[in-house]
Write a protein that holds these residues in place. Structure first.
Motif, PDB file in Angstrom:
ATOM      1  N   ARG A 134      18.851 -18.104 -22.461  1.00 29.76           N
ATOM      2  CA  ARG A 134      19.144 -19.261 -23.295  1.00 29.76           C
ATOM      3  C   ARG A 134      20.298 -19.033 -24.263  1.00 29.76           C
ATOM      4  N   ASP A 135      20.387 -17.883 -24.847  1.00 23.82           N
ATOM      5  CA  ASP A 135      21.408 -17.614 -25.861  1.00 23.82           C
ATOM      6  C   ASP A 135      22.585 -16.799 -25.337  1.00 23.82           C
ATOM      7  N   ASP A 136      22.700 -16.653 -24.020  1.00 18.22           N
ATOM      8  CA  ASP A 136      23.784 -15.855 -23.461  1.00 18.22           C
ATOM      9  C   ASP A 136      24.442 -16.624 -22.313  1.00 18.22           C
ATOM     10  N   PHE A 137      25.441 -17.418 -22.666  1.00 17.85           N
ATOM     11  CA  PHE A 137      26.103 -18.277 -21.681  1.00 17.85           C
ATOM     12  C   PHE A 137      26.673 -17.485 -20.516  1.00 17.85           C
ATOM     13  N   LYS A 138      27.281 -16.352 -20.809  1.00 17.31           N
ATOM     14  CA  LYS A 138      27.904 -15.553 -19.752  1.00 17.31           C
ATOM     15  C   LYS A 138      26.863 -15.104 -18.717  1.00 17.31           C
ATOM     16  N   LYS A 139      25.723 -14.604 -19.172  1.00 19.99           N
ATOM     17  CA  LYS A 139      24.671 -14.183 -18.233  1.00 19.99           C
ATOM     18  C   LYS A 139      24.101 -15.385 -17.484  1.00 19.99           C
ATOM     19  N   GLN A 140      23.963 -16.515 -18.173  1.00 17.44           N
ATOM     20  CA  GLN A 140      23.480 -17.720 -17.490  1.00 17.44           C
ATOM     21  C   GLN A 140      24.383 -18.053 -16.306  1.00 17.44           C
TER      22      GLN A 140
ATOM     23  N   ALA B  68       2.933 -20.338  -5.889  1.00 20.44           N
ATOM     24  CA  ALA B  68       2.507 -21.692  -5.487  1.00 20.44           C
ATOM     25  C   ALA B  68       3.573 -22.723  -5.840  1.00 20.44           C
ATOM     26  N   ILE B  69       4.161 -22.594  -7.028  1.00 14.49           N
ATOM     27  CA  ILE B  69       5.217 -23.519  -7.446  1.00 14.49           C
ATOM     28  C   ILE B  69       6.419 -23.403  -6.516  1.00 14.49           C
ATOM     29  N   PHE B  70       6.806 -22.174  -6.169  1.00 12.91           N
ATOM     30  CA  PHE B  70       7.930 -21.986  -5.249  1.00 12.91           C
ATOM     31  C   PHE B  70       7.623 -22.595  -3.881  1.00 12.91           C
ATOM     32  N   LEU B  71       6.403 -22.449  -3.403  1.00 16.26           N
ATOM     33  CA  LEU B  71       6.031 -23.040  -2.114  1.00 16.26           C
ATOM     34  C   LEU B  71       6.064 -24.571  -2.187  1.00 16.26           C
ATOM     35  N   LEU B  72       5.561 -25.119  -3.287  1.00 18.54           N
ATOM     36  CA  LEU B  72       5.600 -26.569  -3.463  1.00 18.54           C
ATOM     37  C   LEU B  72       7.035 -27.089  -3.545  1.00 18.54           C
ATOM     38  N   SER B  73       7.932 -26.245  -4.032  1.00 21.45           N
ATOM     39  CA  SER B  73       9.332 -26.680  -4.177  1.00 21.45           C
ATOM     40  C   SER B  73      10.045 -26.819  -2.836  1.00 21.45           C
ATOM     41  N   LEU B  74       9.456 -26.323  -1.770  1.00 22.15           N
ATOM     42  CA  LEU B  74      10.100 -26.396  -0.461  1.00 22.15           C
ATOM     43  C   LEU B  74      10.273 -27.827   0.042  1.00 22.15           C
ATOM     44  N   ILE B  75       9.527 -28.774  -0.527  1.00 21.57           N
ATOM     45  CA  ILE B  75       9.717 -30.169  -0.134  1.00 21.57           C
ATOM     46  C   ILE B  75      10.488 -30.943  -1.209  1.00 21.57           C
ATOM     47  N   GLY B  76      11.109 -30.232  -2.133  1.00 19.06           N
ATOM     48  CA  GLY B  76      11.890 -30.876  -3.182  1.00 19.06           C
ATOM     49  C   GLY B  76      13.378 -30.670  -2.978  1.00 19.06           C
ATOM     50  N   ASP B  77      14.152 -31.305  -3.852  1.00 12.36           N
ATOM     51  CA  ASP B  77      15.597 -31.107  -3.826  1.00 12.36           C
ATOM     52  C   ASP B  77      15.930 -29.671  -4.211  1.00 12.36           C
ATOM     53  N   TRP B  78      16.875 -29.083  -3.529  1.00 11.55           N
ATOM     54  CA  TRP B  78      17.383 -27.734  -3.786  1.00 11.55           C
ATOM     55  C   TRP B  78      16.347 -26.641  -3.518  1.00 11.55           C
ATOM     56  N   LEU B  79      15.245 -26.991  -2.892  1.00  9.10           N
ATOM     57  CA  LEU B  79      14.196 -26.021  -2.566  1.00  9.10           C
ATOM     58  C   LEU B  79      13.806 -25.219  -3.803  1.00  9.10           C
ATOM     59  N   PHE B  80      13.621 -23.915  -3.657  1.00  7.73           N
ATOM     60  CA  PHE B  80      13.213 -23.078  -4.781  1.00  7.73           C
ATOM     61  C   PHE B  80      14.394 -22.656  -5.651  1.00  7.73           C
ATOM     62  N   PHE B  81      15.603 -22.942  -5.217  1.00 11.42           N
ATOM     63  CA  PHE B  81      16.785 -22.528  -5.981  1.00 11.42           C
ATOM     64  C   PHE B  81      16.855 -23.236  -7.330  1.00 11.42           C
ATOM     65  N   ALA B  82      16.470 -24.494  -7.362  1.00 17.31           N
ATOM     66  CA  ALA B  82      16.478 -25.222  -8.634  1.00 17.31           C
ATOM     67  C   ALA B  82      15.480 -24.614  -9.615  1.00 17.31           C
ATOM     68  N   ILE B  83      14.344 -24.172  -9.118  1.00 14.70           N
ATOM     69  CA  ILE B  83      13.344 -23.536  -9.988  1.00 14.70           C
ATOM     70  C   ILE B  83      13.927 -22.237 -10.554  1.00 14.70           C
ATOM     71  N   ILE B  84      14.591 -21.483  -9.702  1.00 15.95           N
ATOM     72  CA  ILE B  84      15.218 -20.235 -10.157  1.00 15.95           C
ATOM     73  C   ILE B  84      16.270 -20.536 -11.220  1.00 15.95           C
ATOM     74  N   TRP B  85      17.081 -21.573 -11.013  1.00 10.74           N
ATOM     75  CA  TRP B  85      18.101 -21.931 -12.012  1.00 10.74           C
ATOM     76  C   TRP B  85      17.466 -22.306 -13.341  1.00 10.74           C
ATOM     77  N   ILE B  86      16.380 -23.050 -13.298  1.00 13.71           N
ATOM     78  CA  ILE B  86      15.687 -23.445 -14.529  1.00 13.71           C
ATOM     79  C   ILE B  86      15.196 -22.206 -15.261  1.00 13.71           C
ATOM     80  N   ILE B  87      14.628 -21.266 -14.530  1.00 14.40           N
ATOM     81  CA  ILE B  87      14.140 -20.023 -15.135  1.00 14.40           C
ATOM     82  C   ILE B  87      15.306 -19.216 -15.704  1.00 14.40           C
ATOM     83  N   ILE B  88      16.424 -19.167 -14.995  1.00  9.76           N
ATOM     84  CA  ILE B  88      17.614 -18.444 -15.476  1.00  9.76           C
ATOM     85  C   ILE B  88      18.117 -19.045 -16.785  1.00  9.76           C
TER      86      ILE B  88
END
Length: 165
Positions: free
Chosen positions: A80-86, A55-75
């Motif tokens: 959090r403690d591994d800059f290289k993986k981030q 539902a959050i991903f669907l709601l993000s479709l009318i936001g900036d960066w679509l669902f990609f920003a949500i994915i980045w936030i989750i990443i």
């Protein structure tokens, strides 16, 4: 646009208009926060979490960066403690975003512009996690950005108006 209404963007694809109501980045950040609350909730069962995230991903479709920003936030939260993986996952998602934009018909020039997000990697690499400078410098930065963000948006709006007149 009237006050209190959604801004609407019109795209033409094969002669057919696509109406796309869009929200700002604060809306997207709010959805990212909701996603983190859902992910970290100990009360919710996995199927409920999955439905809420969809539902959050669907709601993000009318936001900036679509669902990609949500994915980045989750990443950024997940690694959090591994800059290289981030950064690896951040870059991989940016490339997937580029491919997505090309697949939905965005011009190559416009979609390549989106890869500018990768420049953030350089800034993040040099960030040490601490507030910088003296108290005087921090106060200047605080007020500079309080003024800069809305002011540059006004300037860009005026430029857009002047160019598209």
């Amino acid at each position: 646009m009237e006050f209190g209404t959604f801004p609407v963007y019109y795209f033409s694809q094969g002669g057919q208009a696509i109406i796309y109501p869009a929200q700002g980045v604060i809306y997207t950040f709010f959805l990212g926060l909701l996603a983190l609350v859902v992910i970290h909730s100990e009360r919710l069962k996995k199927p409920v979490k999955a439905l809420l995230l969809v539902a959050i991903f669907l709601l993000s479709l009318i936001g900036d960066w679509l669902f990609f920003a949500i994915i980045w936030i989750i990443i950024f939260d997940r690694y959090r403690d591994d800059f290289k993986k981030q950064m690896i996952w951040f870059a991989a998602t940016a490339i997937l975003m580029e491919l997505f934009f090309i697949l939905i018909g965005m011009t190559l020039a416009d979609s390549l512009f989106q890869l500018g997000v990768l420049l953030a990697i350089v800034l993040l690499y040099f960030y040490n996690g601490k507030r910088g400078g003296s108290e005087k410098f921090r106060t200047f930065n605080k007020w500079f950005f309080y003024v800069f963000y809305p002011l540059h948006m006004v300037i860009l709006g005026v430029l857009k108006f002047c160019v598209l007149k």
